[in-house]
Design a protein around this motif. Sequence first.
Motif, PDB file in Angstrom:
ATOM      1  N   LYS A 127      45.693  28.263  41.343  1.00 37.10           N
ATOM      2  CA  LYS A 127      44.672  28.794  40.439  1.00 37.10           C
ATOM      3  C   LYS A 127      43.785  29.809  41.153  1.00 37.10           C
ATOM      4  O   LYS A 127      43.225  29.515  42.228  1.00 37.10           O
ATOM      5  CB  LYS A 127      43.821  27.651  39.884  1.00 37.10           C
ATOM      6  N   GLN A 128      43.678  31.012  40.579  1.00 31.56           N
ATOM      7  CA  GLN A 128      42.821  32.087  41.089  1.00 31.56           C
ATOM      8  C   GLN A 128      43.040  32.329  42.580  1.00 31.56           C
ATOM      9  O   GLN A 128      42.093  32.574  43.322  1.00 31.56           O
ATOM     10  CB  GLN A 128      41.352  31.768  40.807  1.00 31.56           C
ATOM     11  N   SER A 129      44.299  32.300  43.012  1.00 30.98           N
ATOM     12  CA  SER A 129      44.604  32.375  44.444  1.00 30.98           C
ATOM     13  C   SER A 129      45.164  33.714  44.898  1.00 30.98           C
ATOM     14  O   SER A 129      45.373  33.913  46.102  1.00 30.98           O
ATOM     15  CB  SER A 129      45.613  31.273  44.811  1.00 30.98           C
ATOM     16  N   PHE A 130      45.382  34.673  43.981  1.00 31.89           N
ATOM     17  CA  PHE A 130      46.061  35.910  44.366  1.00 31.89           C
ATOM     18  C   PHE A 130      45.245  37.125  43.945  1.00 31.89           C
ATOM     19  O   PHE A 130      44.826  37.232  42.795  1.00 31.89           O
ATOM     20  CB  PHE A 130      47.452  35.963  43.727  1.00 31.89           C
ATOM     21  N   ASP A 131      45.015  38.031  44.894  1.00 27.65           N
ATOM     22  CA  ASP A 131      44.221  39.205  44.550  1.00 27.65           C
ATOM     23  C   ASP A 131      45.040  40.304  43.889  1.00 27.65           C
ATOM     24  O   ASP A 131      44.478  41.256  43.355  1.00 27.65           O
ATOM     25  CB  ASP A 131      43.450  39.742  45.759  1.00 27.65           C
ATOM     26  N   LEU A 157      46.067  32.875  37.465  1.00 30.72           N
ATOM     27  CA  LEU A 157      46.536  33.065  38.846  1.00 30.72           C
ATOM     28  C   LEU A 157      45.733  34.107  39.612  1.00 30.72           C
ATOM     29  O   LEU A 157      45.793  34.158  40.845  1.00 30.72           O
ATOM     30  CB  LEU A 157      48.012  33.476  38.828  1.00 30.72           C
ATOM     31  N   VAL A 158      44.989  34.947  38.917  1.00 25.64           N
ATOM     32  CA  VAL A 158      44.308  36.090  39.534  1.00 25.64           C
ATOM     33  C   VAL A 158      42.943  35.674  40.072  1.00 25.64           C
ATOM     34  O   VAL A 158      42.145  35.059  39.356  1.00 25.64           O
ATOM     35  CB  VAL A 158      44.151  37.236  38.523  1.00 25.64           C
ATOM     36  N   SER A 159      42.677  36.018  41.310  1.00 24.91           N
ATOM     37  CA  SER A 159      41.386  35.676  41.903  1.00 24.91           C
ATOM     38  C   SER A 159      40.278  36.523  41.286  1.00 24.91           C
ATOM     39  O   SER A 159      40.527  37.617  40.771  1.00 24.91           O
ATOM     40  CB  SER A 159      41.433  35.913  43.415  1.00 24.91           C
ATOM     41  N   PRO A 160      39.028  36.063  41.314  1.00 26.07           N
ATOM     42  CA  PRO A 160      37.918  36.854  40.785  1.00 26.07           C
ATOM     43  C   PRO A 160      37.862  38.221  41.460  1.00 26.07           C
ATOM     44  O   PRO A 160      37.890  38.318  42.691  1.00 26.07           O
ATOM     45  CB  PRO A 160      36.689  36.007  41.129  1.00 26.07           C
ATOM     46  N   GLY A 161      37.820  39.263  40.662  1.00 32.59           N
ATOM     47  CA  GLY A 161      37.831  40.613  41.204  1.00 32.59           C
ATOM     48  C   GLY A 161      39.214  41.150  41.495  1.00 32.59           C
ATOM     49  O   GLY A 161      39.370  42.300  41.911  1.00 32.59           O
ATOM     50  N   GLY A 162      40.236  40.319  41.289  1.00 28.44           N
ATOM     51  CA  GLY A 162      41.609  40.719  41.576  1.00 28.44           C
ATOM     52  C   GLY A 162      42.218  41.570  40.471  1.00 28.44           C
ATOM     53  O   GLY A 162      41.620  41.806  39.426  1.00 28.44           O
ATOM     54  N   HIS A 193      41.139  39.963  27.641  1.00 24.02           N
ATOM     55  CA  HIS A 193      39.718  40.294  27.606  1.00 24.02           C
ATOM     56  C   HIS A 193      38.889  39.032  27.418  1.00 24.02           C
ATOM     57  O   HIS A 193      37.847  38.853  28.067  1.00 24.02           O
ATOM     58  CB  HIS A 193      39.442  41.296  26.483  1.00 24.02           C
ATOM     59  N   GLN A 194      39.342  38.161  26.557  1.00 23.21           N
ATOM     60  CA  GLN A 194      38.634  36.909  26.315  1.00 23.21           C
ATOM     61  C   GLN A 194      38.609  36.029  27.560  1.00 23.21           C
ATOM     62  O   GLN A 194      37.702  35.215  27.737  1.00 23.21           O
ATOM     63  CB  GLN A 194      39.292  36.169  25.152  1.00 23.21           C
ATOM     64  N   LEU A 195      39.595  36.202  28.425  1.00 27.52           N
ATOM     65  CA  LEU A 195      39.686  35.405  29.653  1.00 27.52           C
ATOM     66  C   LEU A 195      38.990  36.066  30.830  1.00 27.52           C
ATOM     67  O   LEU A 195      39.101  35.606  31.968  1.00 27.52           O
ATOM     68  CB  LEU A 195      41.160  35.149  29.985  1.00 27.52           C
ATOM     69  N   GLY A 196      38.276  37.164  30.581  1.00 30.88           N
ATOM     70  CA  GLY A 196      37.475  37.781  31.628  1.00 30.88           C
ATOM     71  C   GLY A 196      38.135  38.930  32.346  1.00 30.88           C
ATOM     72  O   GLY A 196      37.785  39.222  33.496  1.00 30.88           O
ATOM     73  N   PHE A 197      39.060  39.618  31.680  1.00 30.51           N
ATOM     74  CA  PHE A 197      39.735  40.757  32.290  1.00 30.51           C
ATOM     75  C   PHE A 197      39.341  42.053  31.574  1.00 30.51           C
ATOM     76  O   PHE A 197      39.174  42.074  30.349  1.00 30.51           O
ATOM     77  CB  PHE A 197      41.258  40.596  32.225  1.00 30.51           C
ATOM     78  N   GLN A 198      39.226  43.111  32.359  1.00 32.43           N
ATOM     79  CA  GLN A 198      38.953  44.436  31.826  1.00 32.43           C
ATOM     80  C   GLN A 198      40.185  45.314  32.014  1.00 32.43           C
ATOM     81  O   GLN A 198      40.765  45.366  33.109  1.00 32.43           O
ATOM     82  CB  GLN A 198      37.766  45.065  32.554  1.00 32.43           C
ATOM     83  N   GLU A 199      40.607  45.988  30.946  1.00 28.83           N
ATOM     84  CA  GLU A 199      41.741  46.903  31.068  1.00 28.83           C
ATOM     85  C   GLU A 199      41.301  48.151  31.823  1.00 28.83           C
ATOM     86  O   GLU A 199      40.361  48.839  31.421  1.00 28.83           O
ATOM     87  CB  GLU A 199      42.296  47.272  29.691  1.00 28.83           C
ATOM     88  N   ALA A 216      54.876  49.739  28.185  1.00 27.58           N
ATOM     89  CA  ALA A 216      53.774  50.246  29.004  1.00 27.58           C
ATOM     90  C   ALA A 216      53.552  49.352  30.204  1.00 27.58           C
ATOM     91  O   ALA A 216      53.894  48.167  30.194  1.00 27.58           O
ATOM     92  CB  ALA A 216      52.483  50.337  28.187  1.00 27.58           C
ATOM     93  N   SER A 217      52.964  49.947  31.239  1.00 22.12           N
ATOM     94  CA  SER A 217      52.395  49.152  32.330  1.00 22.12           C
ATOM     95  C   SER A 217      50.883  49.156  32.128  1.00 22.12           C
ATOM     96  O   SER A 217      50.291  50.207  31.843  1.00 22.12           O
ATOM     97  CB  SER A 217      52.770  49.730  33.696  1.00 22.12           C
ATOM     98  N   ILE A 218      50.284  47.988  32.228  1.00 23.65           N
ATOM     99  CA  ILE A 218      48.853  47.841  31.957  1.00 23.65           C
ATOM    100  C   ILE A 218      48.193  47.174  33.168  1.00 23.65           C
ATOM    101  O   ILE A 218      48.628  46.103  33.608  1.00 23.65           O
ATOM    102  CB  ILE A 218      48.597  46.995  30.697  1.00 23.65           C
ATOM    103  N   GLU A 219      47.169  47.824  33.679  1.00 23.78           N
ATOM    104  CA  GLU A 219      46.414  47.275  34.819  1.00 23.78           C
ATOM    105  C   GLU A 219      45.124  46.642  34.313  1.00 23.78           C
ATOM    106  O   GLU A 219      44.361  47.256  33.564  1.00 23.78           O
ATOM    107  CB  GLU A 219      46.084  48.383  35.817  1.00 23.78           C
ATOM    108  N   TYR A 220      44.911  45.406  34.724  1.00 18.65           N
ATOM    109  CA  TYR A 220      43.683  44.684  34.401  1.00 18.65           C
ATOM    110  C   TYR A 220      42.960  44.308  35.693  1.00 18.65           C
ATOM    111  O   TYR A 220      43.588  44.066  36.729  1.00 18.65           O
ATOM    112  CB  TYR A 220      43.978  43.387  33.642  1.00 18.65           C
ATOM    113  N   GLN A 221      41.650  44.218  35.595  1.00 18.13           N
ATOM    114  CA  GLN A 221      40.868  43.672  36.699  1.00 18.13           C
ATOM    115  C   GLN A 221      40.105  42.454  36.211  1.00 18.13           C
ATOM    116  O   GLN A 221      39.500  42.473  35.133  1.00 18.13           O
ATOM    117  CB  GLN A 221      39.871  44.705  37.260  1.00 18.13           C
ATOM    118  N   SER A 222      40.175  41.392  37.015  1.00 16.29           N
ATOM    119  CA  SER A 222      39.416  40.208  36.703  1.00 16.29           C
ATOM    120  C   SER A 222      37.947  40.451  37.028  1.00 16.29           C
ATOM    121  O   SER A 222      37.599  40.813  38.152  1.00 16.29           O
ATOM    122  CB  SER A 222      39.939  39.019  37.524  1.00 16.29           C
ATOM    123  N   VAL A 223      37.091  40.290  36.043  1.00 18.63           N
ATOM    124  CA  VAL A 223      35.667  40.578  36.202  1.00 18.63           C
ATOM    125  C   VAL A 223      34.982  39.438  36.942  1.00 18.63           C
ATOM    126  O   VAL A 223      35.160  38.269  36.594  1.00 18.63           O
ATOM    127  CB  VAL A 223      34.992  40.815  34.838  1.00 18.63           C
TER     128      VAL A 223
END
Length: 225
Positions: A127-131, A157-162, A193-199, A216-223
Amino acid sequence: MNEEHRKNLMQNVKKLASEAQEDGDPTAWFEKLYLDANGDISKIPWAKMTPHPALEDWLIQTNFTYKNALVIGCGLGDDAEKLASIGASVTAFDISPRAISWCNTRFSHSSVNYVVADLLTLESRWKQSFDFVFESRTIQALPIDIRNKVINAVANLVSPGGTLLIVTRLRDTEDIPEGPPWAVSELELSQFHQLGFQEVSRTPYIDANQPTIKQASIEYQSVVL
């Protein structure tokens, strides 16, 4: 790959996926496909034996400084090997033991940690272990009736800020398409977006063999809250 061969492969995929759904185990068909292939790459419809072009294009445009990367549904390992080649510490998993065995045979001296795992039942330590997390065509390969669960598992799976990079087919309506694959809708993507990600970005991807299919390829960042 000629068009007739492609159609035959997809008919087989649909048959295996339908049987798995009827048996109440919608992910079981992946291992069946790899077993039936028996080492014949031409029988794996998504096996290109090279990193996904959308990933390669994104890497060219990105200052990749991520240290801890994960590849979801790694297949035969080419995306994972690409990330490892640019210095990332990579874990790659697939639900199919045969696929992971194939990876270890192909890349016997690899630094990638190849693991048999089920996206829907991962250990809590992940959980939240990968940047950096890369997901290519796994969401679209699983039925829409479990899509919320799948997207939540990916996001978890994405770490905060990842960063999360996905490659997927897209559909313009909420009508349920015939599949697999089941293209992803904007409403389904809004769950990120509801889970805290910004496109961050969205880049159309055109497959020369299937130019009319919207992808498409879509890049998100965990806020970081």
